[in-house]
Design a protein around this motif. Structure first.
Motif, PDB file in Angstrom:
ATOM      1  N   SER A  51      76.172  10.459  50.268  1.00 26.96           N
ATOM      2  CA  SER A  51      75.699   9.083  50.209  1.00 26.96           C
ATOM      3  C   SER A  51      76.592   8.132  51.004  1.00 26.96           C
ATOM      4  CB  SER A  51      75.603   8.614  48.761  1.00 26.96           C
ATOM      5  OG  SER A  51      75.102   7.316  48.714  1.00 26.96           O
ATOM      6  N   ILE A  52      77.905   8.282  50.898  1.00 28.61           N
ATOM      7  CA  ILE A  52      78.826   7.413  51.640  1.00 28.61           C
ATOM      8  C   ILE A  52      78.617   7.619  53.138  1.00 28.61           C
ATOM      9  CG2 ILE A  52      81.244   6.895  52.128  1.00 28.61           C
ATOM     10  CD1 ILE A  52      80.646   6.049  49.368  1.00 28.61           C
ATOM     11  N   ARG A  53      78.529   8.893  53.553  1.00 31.35           N
ATOM     12  CA  ARG A  53      78.320   9.179  54.983  1.00 31.35           C
ATOM     13  C   ARG A  53      76.976   8.656  55.457  1.00 31.35           C
ATOM     14  NH1 ARG A  53      79.939  15.407  55.028  1.00 31.35           N
ATOM     15  NH2 ARG A  53      79.232  15.151  52.897  1.00 31.35           N
ATOM     16  N   ASN A  54      75.957   8.783  54.629  1.00 30.58           N
ATOM     17  CA  ASN A  54      74.631   8.276  54.996  1.00 30.58           C
ATOM     18  C   ASN A  54      74.640   6.756  55.120  1.00 30.58           C
ATOM     19  OD1 ASN A  54      73.629  10.862  55.010  1.00 30.58           O
ATOM     20  ND2 ASN A  54      72.753  10.721  52.951  1.00 30.58           N
ATOM     21  N   THR A  55      75.342   6.087  54.216  1.00 31.45           N
ATOM     22  CA  THR A  55      75.446   4.631  54.274  1.00 31.45           C
ATOM     23  C   THR A  55      76.168   4.215  55.545  1.00 31.45           C
ATOM     24  OG1 THR A  55      75.485   4.490  51.860  1.00 31.45           O
ATOM     25  CG2 THR A  55      76.268   2.570  53.078  1.00 31.45           C
ATOM     26  N   ARG A  56      77.288   4.872  55.841  1.00 32.26           N
ATOM     27  CA  ARG A  56      78.056   4.569  57.050  1.00 32.26           C
ATOM     28  C   ARG A  56      77.172   4.753  58.301  1.00 32.26           C
ATOM     29  NH1 ARG A  56      82.341   7.666  56.170  1.00 32.26           N
ATOM     30  NH2 ARG A  56      83.489   5.958  55.228  1.00 32.26           N
ATOM     31  N   ALA A  57      76.404   5.833  58.351  1.00 34.88           N
ATOM     32  CA  ALA A  57      75.539   6.098  59.502  1.00 34.88           C
ATOM     33  C   ALA A  57      74.445   5.043  59.625  1.00 34.88           C
ATOM     34  CB  ALA A  57      74.927   7.484  59.385  1.00 34.88           C
ATOM     35  N   GLN A  58      73.861   4.657  58.505  1.00 33.84           N
ATOM     36  CA  GLN A  58      72.800   3.657  58.545  1.00 33.84           C
ATOM     37  C   GLN A  58      73.354   2.306  59.005  1.00 33.84           C
ATOM     38  OE1 GLN A  58      70.550   3.311  54.935  1.00 33.84           O
ATOM     39  NE2 GLN A  58      68.955   2.104  55.906  1.00 33.84           N
ATOM     40  N   ILE A  59      74.547   1.950  58.555  1.00 35.60           N
ATOM     41  CA  ILE A  59      75.172   0.701  58.982  1.00 35.60           C
ATOM     42  C   ILE A  59      75.449   0.735  60.485  1.00 35.60           C
ATOM     43  CG2 ILE A  59      77.347  -0.597  58.854  1.00 35.60           C
ATOM     44  CD1 ILE A  59      77.204  -0.178  55.795  1.00 35.60           C
ATOM     45  N   LYS A  60      75.919   1.864  60.982  1.00 36.14           N
ATOM     46  CA  LYS A  60      76.176   1.982  62.424  1.00 36.14           C
ATOM     47  C   LYS A  60      74.878   1.854  63.222  1.00 36.14           C
ATOM     48  CE  LYS A  60      80.402   4.682  62.366  1.00 36.14           C
ATOM     49  NZ  LYS A  60      81.035   5.950  62.750  1.00 36.14           N
ATOM     50  N   ARG A  61      73.807   2.488  62.740  1.00 37.15           N
ATOM     51  CA  ARG A  61      72.526   2.389  63.435  1.00 37.15           C
ATOM     52  C   ARG A  61      72.023   0.947  63.459  1.00 37.15           C
ATOM     53  NH1 ARG A  61      71.496   7.245  60.721  1.00 37.15           N
ATOM     54  NH2 ARG A  61      70.353   6.175  59.083  1.00 37.15           N
ATOM     55  N   GLU A  62      72.104   0.284  62.315  1.00 41.66           N
ATOM     56  CA  GLU A  62      71.647  -1.109  62.239  1.00 41.66           C
ATOM     57  C   GLU A  62      72.530  -2.028  63.082  1.00 41.66           C
ATOM     58  OE1 GLU A  62      68.951  -2.537  60.798  1.00 41.66           O
ATOM     59  OE2 GLU A  62      68.252  -0.522  60.374  1.00 41.66           O
ATOM     60  N   THR A  63      73.820  -1.739  63.153  1.00 46.45           N
ATOM     61  CA  THR A  63      74.721  -2.556  63.962  1.00 46.45           C
ATOM     62  C   THR A  63      74.342  -2.458  65.434  1.00 46.45           C
ATOM     63  OG1 THR A  63      76.529  -2.269  62.391  1.00 46.45           O
ATOM     64  CG2 THR A  63      77.137  -2.969  64.592  1.00 46.45           C
ATOM     65  N   SER A  64      74.051  -1.255  65.901  1.00 42.86           N
ATOM     66  CA  SER A  64      73.679  -1.100  67.305  1.00 42.86           C
ATOM     67  C   SER A  64      72.350  -1.800  67.602  1.00 42.86           C
ATOM     68  CB  SER A  64      73.631   0.369  67.702  1.00 42.86           C
ATOM     69  OG  SER A  64      72.622   1.056  67.005  1.00 42.86           O
ATOM     70  N   LYS A  65      71.421  -1.815  66.651  1.00 43.74           N
ATOM     71  CA  LYS A  65      70.164  -2.537  66.833  1.00 43.74           C
ATOM     72  C   LYS A  65      70.419  -4.040  66.954  1.00 43.74           C
ATOM     73  CE  LYS A  65      67.105   0.373  64.064  1.00 43.74           C
ATOM     74  NZ  LYS A  65      66.301   0.375  62.828  1.00 43.74           N
TER      75      LYS A  65
END
Length: 69
Positions: A51-65
């Motif tokens: 879950s922590i890794r998934n949250t980190r990945a989702q935040i990175k994806r949204e940041t790049s958007k």
């Protein structure tokens, strides 16, 4: 924010460096909001190790958007 797991606190610091803030919803989840308008909802007490890794990945994806806008 009290009651967060130490890994989640670390994630919160990392996300803050990228322009994200975390707040609790009425249901007890975390609402991650980016200064440019990105939004991510995640549980505040993750039961899965990923879950922590998934949250980190989702935040990175949204940041790049948000940077593209």
């Amino acid at each position: 924010m009290n009651g967060l797991h130490s890994d989640m606190r670390q994630l919160r610091r990392q996300a803050a460096a990228l322009g994200w803030t975390a707040s609790r919803t009425n249901g007890g989840h975390l609402r991650w909001t980016h200064e440019m308008g990105g939004l991510v909802f995640r549980p505040s007490t993750p039961s899965d190790v990923r879950s922590i890794r998934n949250t980190r990945a989702q935040i990175k994806r949204e940041t790049s958007k948000d940077e593209v806008k």
